[in-house]
Each structure stands twice: as C-alpha cells, then as structure tokens.
Design a protein around this motif. Structure first.
Motif, PDB file in Angstrom:
ATOM      1  N   ARG A 135      35.782  31.790  45.581  1.00  0.00           N
ATOM      2  CA  ARG A 135      35.158  32.832  46.390  1.00  0.00           C
ATOM      3  C   ARG A 135      36.084  34.007  46.705  1.00  0.00           C
ATOM      4  O   ARG A 135      35.669  34.978  47.318  1.00  0.00           O
ATOM      5  CB  ARG A 135      34.659  32.241  47.700  1.00  0.00           C
ATOM      6  N   GLY A 136      37.350  33.922  46.323  1.00  0.00           N
ATOM      7  CA  GLY A 136      38.329  34.939  46.701  1.00  0.00           C
ATOM      8  C   GLY A 136      37.934  36.351  46.326  1.00  0.00           C
ATOM      9  O   GLY A 136      37.926  37.253  47.171  1.00  0.00           O
ATOM     10  N   LEU A 137      37.589  36.574  45.067  1.00  0.00           N
ATOM     11  CA  LEU A 137      37.209  37.925  44.650  1.00  0.00           C
ATOM     12  C   LEU A 137      35.864  38.340  45.220  1.00  0.00           C
ATOM     13  O   LEU A 137      35.645  39.528  45.471  1.00  0.00           O
ATOM     14  CB  LEU A 137      37.212  38.043  43.128  1.00  0.00           C
ATOM     15  N   ALA A 138      34.978  37.392  45.450  1.00  0.00           N
ATOM     16  CA  ALA A 138      33.700  37.731  46.091  1.00  0.00           C
ATOM     17  C   ALA A 138      33.945  38.235  47.516  1.00  0.00           C
ATOM     18  O   ALA A 138      33.296  39.185  47.973  1.00  0.00           O
ATOM     19  CB  ALA A 138      32.762  36.521  46.093  1.00  0.00           C
ATOM     20  N   ILE A 139      34.899  37.617  48.213  1.00  0.00           N
ATOM     21  CA  ILE A 139      35.249  38.072  49.563  1.00  0.00           C
ATOM     22  C   ILE A 139      35.870  39.462  49.490  1.00  0.00           C
ATOM     23  O   ILE A 139      35.510  40.357  50.268  1.00  0.00           O
ATOM     24  CB  ILE A 139      36.199  37.064  50.236  1.00  0.00           C
ATOM     25  N   ILE A 140      36.785  39.660  48.551  1.00  0.00           N
ATOM     26  CA  ILE A 140      37.411  40.976  48.382  1.00  0.00           C
ATOM     27  C   ILE A 140      36.351  42.017  48.037  1.00  0.00           C
ATOM     28  O   ILE A 140      36.341  43.121  48.590  1.00  0.00           O
ATOM     29  CB  ILE A 140      38.517  40.910  47.310  1.00  0.00           C
ATOM     30  N   ASP A 141      35.427  41.671  47.157  1.00  0.00           N
ATOM     31  CA  ASP A 141      34.355  42.586  46.766  1.00  0.00           C
ATOM     32  C   ASP A 141      33.491  42.965  47.973  1.00  0.00           C
ATOM     33  O   ASP A 141      33.087  44.118  48.115  1.00  0.00           O
ATOM     34  CB  ASP A 141      33.506  41.938  45.670  1.00  0.00           C
ATOM     35  N   ALA A 142      33.221  42.009  48.840  1.00  0.00           N
ATOM     36  CA  ALA A 142      32.382  42.268  50.015  1.00  0.00           C
ATOM     37  C   ALA A 142      33.100  43.100  51.078  1.00  0.00           C
ATOM     38  O   ALA A 142      32.471  43.895  51.775  1.00  0.00           O
ATOM     39  CB  ALA A 142      31.919  40.939  50.619  1.00  0.00           C
ATOM     40  N   LEU A 143      34.408  42.939  51.206  1.00  0.00           N
ATOM     41  CA  LEU A 143      35.147  43.593  52.284  1.00  0.00           C
ATOM     42  C   LEU A 143      35.700  44.966  51.934  1.00  0.00           C
ATOM     43  O   LEU A 143      36.009  45.757  52.822  1.00  0.00           O
ATOM     44  CB  LEU A 143      36.310  42.703  52.728  1.00  0.00           C
ATOM     45  N   THR A 144      35.872  45.240  50.651  1.00  0.00           N
ATOM     46  CA  THR A 144      36.532  46.484  50.258  1.00  0.00           C
ATOM     47  C   THR A 144      35.527  47.521  49.763  1.00  0.00           C
ATOM     48  O   THR A 144      34.413  47.197  49.353  1.00  0.00           O
ATOM     49  CB  THR A 144      37.572  46.235  49.150  1.00  0.00           C
ATOM     50  N   TRP A 145      35.968  48.758  49.800  1.00  0.00           N
ATOM     51  CA  TRP A 145      35.182  49.870  49.267  1.00  0.00           C
ATOM     52  C   TRP A 145      35.117  49.739  47.753  1.00  0.00           C
ATOM     53  O   TRP A 145      34.092  49.967  47.128  1.00  0.00           O
ATOM     54  CB  TRP A 145      35.844  51.161  49.737  1.00  0.00           C
ATOM     55  N   ARG A 146      36.256  49.373  47.158  1.00  0.00           N
ATOM     56  CA  ARG A 146      36.351  49.117  45.725  1.00  0.00           C
ATOM     57  C   ARG A 146      37.589  48.247  45.499  1.00  0.00           C
ATOM     58  O   ARG A 146      38.455  48.169  46.362  1.00  0.00           O
ATOM     59  CB  ARG A 146      36.452  50.408  44.915  1.00  0.00           C
ATOM     60  N   TRP A 147      37.642  47.603  44.350  1.00  0.00           N
ATOM     61  CA  TRP A 147      38.807  46.794  44.011  1.00  0.00           C
ATOM     62  C   TRP A 147      38.976  46.828  42.497  1.00  0.00           C
ATOM     63  O   TRP A 147      38.076  47.237  41.765  1.00  0.00           O
ATOM     64  CB  TRP A 147      38.681  45.364  44.541  1.00  0.00           C
ATOM     65  N   GLY A 148      40.150  46.411  42.051  1.00  0.00           N
ATOM     66  CA  GLY A 148      40.390  46.403  40.617  1.00  0.00           C
ATOM     67  C   GLY A 148      41.711  45.750  40.262  1.00  0.00           C
ATOM     68  O   GLY A 148      42.407  45.212  41.123  1.00  0.00           O
ATOM     69  N   THR A 149      42.031  45.823  38.996  1.00  0.00           N
ATOM     70  CA  THR A 149      43.254  45.235  38.470  1.00  0.00           C
ATOM     71  C   THR A 149      43.941  46.263  37.579  1.00  0.00           C
ATOM     72  O   THR A 149      43.289  46.910  36.770  1.00  0.00           O
ATOM     73  CB  THR A 149      42.944  43.979  37.635  1.00  0.00           C
ATOM     74  N   ASP A 150      45.240  46.411  37.744  1.00  0.00           N
ATOM     75  CA  ASP A 150      46.051  47.257  36.868  1.00  0.00           C
ATOM     76  C   ASP A 150      46.979  46.352  36.072  1.00  0.00           C
ATOM     77  O   ASP A 150      47.684  45.529  36.662  1.00  0.00           O
ATOM     78  CB  ASP A 150      46.922  48.225  37.685  1.00  0.00           C
ATOM     79  N   LEU A 151      46.966  46.495  34.744  1.00  0.00           N
ATOM     80  CA  LEU A 151      47.938  45.772  33.929  1.00  0.00           C
ATOM     81  C   LEU A 151      49.272  46.492  34.033  1.00  0.00           C
ATOM     82  O   LEU A 151      49.335  47.719  33.998  1.00  0.00           O
ATOM     83  CB  LEU A 151      47.484  45.705  32.473  1.00  0.00           C
ATOM     84  N   LEU A 152      50.315  45.728  34.199  1.00  0.00           N
ATOM     85  CA  LEU A 152      51.672  46.246  34.313  1.00  0.00           C
ATOM     86  C   LEU A 152      52.497  45.677  33.159  1.00  0.00           C
ATOM     87  O   LEU A 152      52.141  44.634  32.602  1.00  0.00           O
ATOM     88  CB  LEU A 152      52.290  45.822  35.647  1.00  0.00           C
ATOM     89  N   PRO A 153      53.604  46.301  32.815  1.00  0.00           N
ATOM     90  CA  PRO A 153      54.443  45.742  31.748  1.00  0.00           C
ATOM     91  C   PRO A 153      54.868  44.303  32.031  1.00  0.00           C
ATOM     92  O   PRO A 153      54.984  43.490  31.117  1.00  0.00           O
ATOM     93  CB  PRO A 153      55.660  46.669  31.718  1.00  0.00           C
ATOM     94  N   GLU A 154      55.064  43.976  33.304  1.00  0.00           N
ATOM     95  CA  GLU A 154      55.541  42.644  33.665  1.00  0.00           C
ATOM     96  C   GLU A 154      54.455  41.735  34.224  1.00  0.00           C
ATOM     97  O   GLU A 154      54.740  40.653  34.708  1.00  0.00           O
ATOM     98  CB  GLU A 154      56.690  42.757  34.672  1.00  0.00           C
ATOM     99  N   GLY A 155      53.190  42.143  34.209  1.00  0.00           N
ATOM    100  CA  GLY A 155      52.114  41.314  34.743  1.00  0.00           C
ATOM    101  C   GLY A 155      50.908  42.148  35.119  1.00  0.00           C
ATOM    102  O   GLY A 155      50.439  42.967  34.348  1.00  0.00           O
ATOM    103  N   LYS A 156      50.424  41.956  36.337  1.00  0.00           N
ATOM    104  CA  LYS A 156      49.261  42.696  36.810  1.00  0.00           C
ATOM    105  C   LYS A 156      49.359  42.925  38.312  1.00  0.00           C
ATOM    106  O   LYS A 156      50.106  42.258  39.014  1.00  0.00           O
ATOM    107  CB  LYS A 156      47.969  41.938  36.503  1.00  0.00           C
ATOM    108  N   ARG A 157      48.559  43.889  38.772  1.00  0.00           N
ATOM    109  CA  ARG A 157      48.429  44.169  40.200  1.00  0.00           C
ATOM    110  C   ARG A 157      46.931  44.174  40.503  1.00  0.00           C
ATOM    111  O   ARG A 157      46.163  44.883  39.859  1.00  0.00           O
ATOM    112  CB  ARG A 157      49.038  45.535  40.529  1.00  0.00           C
TER     113      ARG A 157
END
Length: 142
Positions: free
Chosen positions: A109-131
């Motif tokens: 449910r983690g991302l569903a909670i984030i989706d419900a609470l935030t204006w928007r959300w996303g993921t950025d790929l980084l050279p060493e992983g992700k944010r």
C-alpha cells in the motif's frame, strides 16, 4: 547511529535539507524529524503530518524492496507552490503502484498512500540508483 543533516540554499532562497541514513527501519524516525524541521522552518507546519507519512512510506519502501546499504532523504522547496520529499537508494528497480484487493494484505500500500497524499509523485533514475519523490502543494489558499 551517527547522522548529519545538511541545509543547502536553492534558487527559491529556501534551503534544501538532506540526510543520509542506513537503509533500515530505525531510519524512519530521523527521516520524519528532518521533514518536520524543514516544513517548520518554511512556515509550513500544516504539512508536517502529511510530509512525515510520505517520508515514512518512501523510506519503508526502500527498506522492504532493496538491499541498499543507505538511503538519502531530501526535503526541498523548488518553488513557492510545492515541497518535494524524496528518498534515493542504490536500486535501479522502478517502483510500481499496485492495487490491492481486500483488506488482509499487510504490504503493497506504500505507493497508494503516497499517491493519495501527494499532489504528484514519481521516480528519477540516477547513475547510482533511483530517487522516488512526492510533491506536496505549499501555496497559500490551495
């Protein structure tokens, strides 16, 4: 556990706050504190509970779904209209929003909670992983 938080100025004049923490459940408490301190510093106390819950879910997702040694928590205010709460780890696996059926699932449910609470959300790929990040609206009279 020794941790340090760093404030860095941004183009909006608001400092951004970062903290590197172990990728462990015990890191949720200092991550929540960092978010609360940043929001209080910016006069956005009304967002503190929501921000604390968002960072809890982001850190928990890294703890549960990666084998990363540490996470980097960032709280920034890229503009007057929103605050960004982000957690970076060394995993390249992109999180996906899952729908759960029924009320008996203990995880997922983690991302569903984030989706419900935030204006928007996303993921950025980084050279060493992700944010993974979530934005909260900060404008007055939203």
């Amino acid at each position: 556990m020794t941790v340090t938080a760093t404030a860095r100025p941004t183009r909006t004049g608001h400092p951004g706050y970062t903290q590197t923490l172990p990728c462990a459940a015990r890191s949720v408490v200092p991550a929540r504190s960092l978010v609360r301190i940043a929001l209080e510093t910016w006069g956005l106390e009304r967002l503190a509970d929501t921000g604390a819950l968002v960072v809890t879910e982001l850190v928990s997702n890294s703890v549960t779904h990666t084998s990363t040694y540490s996470v980097r928590v960032t709280v920034s205010r890229p503009s007057e209209t929103f605050v960004r709460i982000a957690v970076a780890d060394n995993s390249k696996t992109i999180p996906t929003l899952r729908t759960t059926t029924g009320g008996h699932h203990e995880t997922g449910r983690g991302l569903a909670i984030i989706d419900a609470l935030t204006w928007r959300w996303g993921t950025d790929l980084l050279p060493e992983g992700k944010r993974v990040w979530g934005d909260l609206r900060s404008e007055v009279g939203e």
